[in-house]
Scaffold this motif. Structure first.
Motif, short mmCIF file in Angstrom:
data_model
loop_
_atom_site.label_atom_id
_atom_site.label_comp_id
_atom_site.label_asym_id
_atom_site.label_seq_id
_atom_site.Cartn_x
_atom_site.Cartn_y
_atom_site.Cartn_z
N MET A 137 0.83 -1.28 0.61
CA MET A 137 -0.09 0.34 -0.17
C MET A 137 0.99 1.39 -0.42
O MET A 137 0.02 2.63 -0.40
N ASN A 138 2.09 0.80 0.49
CA ASN A 138 3.11 2.28 0.50
C ASN A 138 3.61 2.84 -0.70
O ASN A 138 3.47 3.96 -1.04
N TRP A 148 -3.03 10.32 -8.45
CA TRP A 148 -4.54 10.49 -8.54
C TRP A 148 -5.00 10.21 -9.40
O TRP A 148 -4.02 11.51 -10.68
N ASN A 149 -6.42 9.35 -9.72
CA ASN A 149 -6.43 9.28 -11.32
C ASN A 149 -8.01 9.81 -11.31
O ASN A 149 -8.91 9.38 -10.81
N GLY A 186 -2.61 5.51 0.18
CA GLY A 186 -2.27 4.81 -0.54
C GLY A 186 -3.75 3.75 -0.89
O GLY A 186 -4.36 3.51 -2.20
N GLU A 187 -4.57 3.71 0.13
CA GLU A 187 -6.35 2.68 -0.32
C GLU A 187 -7.02 4.15 -0.64
O GLU A 187 -7.61 3.84 -1.47
N SER A 188 -6.99 5.33 -0.28
CA SER A 188 -7.38 6.26 -1.67
C SER A 188 -7.22 6.25 -2.63
O SER A 188 -8.33 6.85 -3.62
N LYS A 189 -6.09 6.35 -3.35
CA LYS A 189 -5.54 6.02 -4.31
C LYS A 189 -6.24 4.79 -5.25
O LYS A 189 -6.18 5.27 -6.14
N LEU A 190 -6.05 3.70 -4.17
CA LEU A 190 -6.84 2.62 -5.05
C LEU A 190 -8.56 3.17 -4.93
O LEU A 190 -8.67 2.47 -6.07
N HIS A 191 -9.25 3.35 -4.28
CA HIS A 191 -10.37 3.52 -4.29
C HIS A 191 -10.46 4.34 -3.26
O HIS A 191 -11.38 5.38 -3.50
N LYS A 205 -19.64 6.55 -4.00
CA LYS A 205 -18.76 7.98 -4.30
C LYS A 205 -17.74 7.44 -3.15
O LYS A 205 -17.32 6.30 -2.32
N ARG A 206 -16.15 7.75 -4.14
CA ARG A 206 -14.89 7.94 -3.40
C ARG A 206 -15.04 8.88 -1.49
O ARG A 206 -14.92 9.79 -1.69
N THR A 207 -14.10 8.01 -0.20
CA THR A 207 -13.84 9.02 0.34
C THR A 207 -11.81 9.03 0.07
O THR A 207 -11.75 7.76 -0.03
N LEU A 208 -11.34 10.00 0.33
CA LEU A 208 -10.53 9.79 0.51
C LEU A 208 -9.28 10.72 1.96
O LEU A 208 -9.51 11.99 1.35
N LEU A 209 -7.93 10.85 1.91
CA LEU A 209 -6.88 10.98 2.75
C LEU A 209 -5.99 11.95 1.87
O LEU A 209 -6.05 11.36 1.03
N ILE A 210 -6.15 13.00 1.53
CA ILE A 210 -5.50 13.99 0.64
C ILE A 210 -3.88 14.29 1.88
O ILE A 210 -4.19 15.28 2.72
#
Length: 363
Positions: free
Chosen positions: A1-2, A9-10, A167-172, A209-214
């Protein structure tokens, strides 16, 4: 995940996106810090006509309401609304009642003991311009990371865990949101979940919807410098996360989970089953020591050099400690909250003052 965290970002981010914003601040007996919080929010860089502050007073028994009303009277140019609940309903219930009157495009939650850099909205809100994104959160940054070995180890833990969440945020998406800064599109926020901000994030993911840590978004707070106070807070947080992952497990079993399985399953194992594995390892270790004391002692000695490396030593300690915390939190999960081993901790609030905040350019 690192490795995933290092990827781009997509997303379709519109830097010109300037939605109306309602900042909701839940407060229960926050008289010592609520003025600092309001002064911090007054310095946020954003169009004044598009931002309002909503203080939600949950039946405070100290001087919180008077401090807020006095601040509002002295700062009439600020758009501040106050909801005063006479009955102690709890954070989520009060927020949900106040939310009914919020018409802003974006709702942001911020706990009274958390403080924002001036540009936090300018950096975070453009991510919500992507139609697939429903909420964003930021990293927890410690004001007192060098105060003791307890705060230093917490900072290291935060950096490690936040890299995973990015890493989780960029994955989904990531489910682990914190109350220091959590911004939600009003169109997908029907109510706040009882499992706090992470539960609300799960509700939004279930709406596709996506939820992200920026990573470039952060909020500042103080962490307890005394180990027993830190443990008390972390047990409460662990219980909330366990509740969350039990919900995910039920959704997974019934095939209703929208959250990607490659993220959900490891987290479910980590928070619910891994603590029990720790007990099994401890039992086996004791049994091996009793039967083969010399061999076991030699094995222990062979790994001792690892503990001379500070970062590895701290990482191992935090890993064992956090599994122990999850284990201690399990009885509350099993008894549905009837058995608790934590109590409110005020130490970290006592560490907050104007000089500290000014040194970080938060006032």
């Amino acid at each position: 995940m690192n490795t995933q965290a290092a990827k781009s970002w997509n997303l379709k981010v519109d830097e010109s996106y300037v939605p109306s914003v309602a900042i909701m601040v839940p407060a229960h007996n926050e008289a010592t810090i609520i003025k600092l919080k309001l002064k911090n929010l007054s310095q946020i860089s954003y169009q004044p006509t598009k931002m309002e502050i909503i203080v939600v007073n949950d039946a405070s028994t100290d001087d919180t309401l008077n401090v807020v009303n006095q601040y509002v009277a002295e700062n009439k140019s600020s758009k501040i609304r106050v909801f005063d609940f006479k009955e102690h309903l709890g954070k989520t219930a009060c927020l949900n009642l106040a939310l009914k009157s919020v018409k802003a495009d974006v709702v942001v939650i911020s706990d009274a003991d958390c403080f924002w850099p001036a540009d936090v909205l300018l950096k975070s809100l453009p991510y919500l311009s992507d139609p697939d994104v429903g909420a964003v959160s930021g990293r927890e940054l410690l004001l007192n990371s060098k105060e003791s070995w307890v705060t230093a180890s917490e900072e290291l833990y935060n950096k490690t865990v936040q890299a995973l969440r990015i890493g989780e945020s960029k994955l989904h998406s990531t489910l682990v949101f914190q109350g220091g800064f959590a911004a939600y599109k009003r169109s997908v926020l029907s109510e706040f979940n009882q499992v706090d901000d992470s539960g609300t994030a799960l509700d939004i993911i279930q709406k596709n919807k996506r939820t992200l840590l920026i990573p470039e978004i952060g909020f500042y707070t103080a962490s307890p410098a005394i180990w027993r106070n830190k443990i008390s807070i972390k047990i409460r947080r662990a219980n909330q996360l366990q509740q969350l992952w039990v919900v995910c497990l039920k959704l997974l079993i019934t095939r209703k989970l929208v959250f990607p399985k490659k993220i959900a399953i490891p987290e479910i194992i980590l928070h619910i089953f891994n603590p029990l594995l720790l007990v099994a390892v401890a039992v086996v270790s004791v049994a091996l020591f009793m039967q083969y004391p010399l061999i076991f002692s030699l094995l222990l000695l062979s790994v001792c050099p690892v503990f001379f490396i500070k970062r590895l030593r701290t990482t191992i300690f935090e890993m064992v400690q956090n599994n122990f915390i999850l284990l201690v939190a399990l009885p509350s999960l099993i008894t549905k909250g009837r058995f608790k081993l934590w109590k409110p901790v005020l130490e970290s609030r006592n560490l907050l003052n104007e000089d500290v905040l000014k040194s970080y350019h938060l006032l």
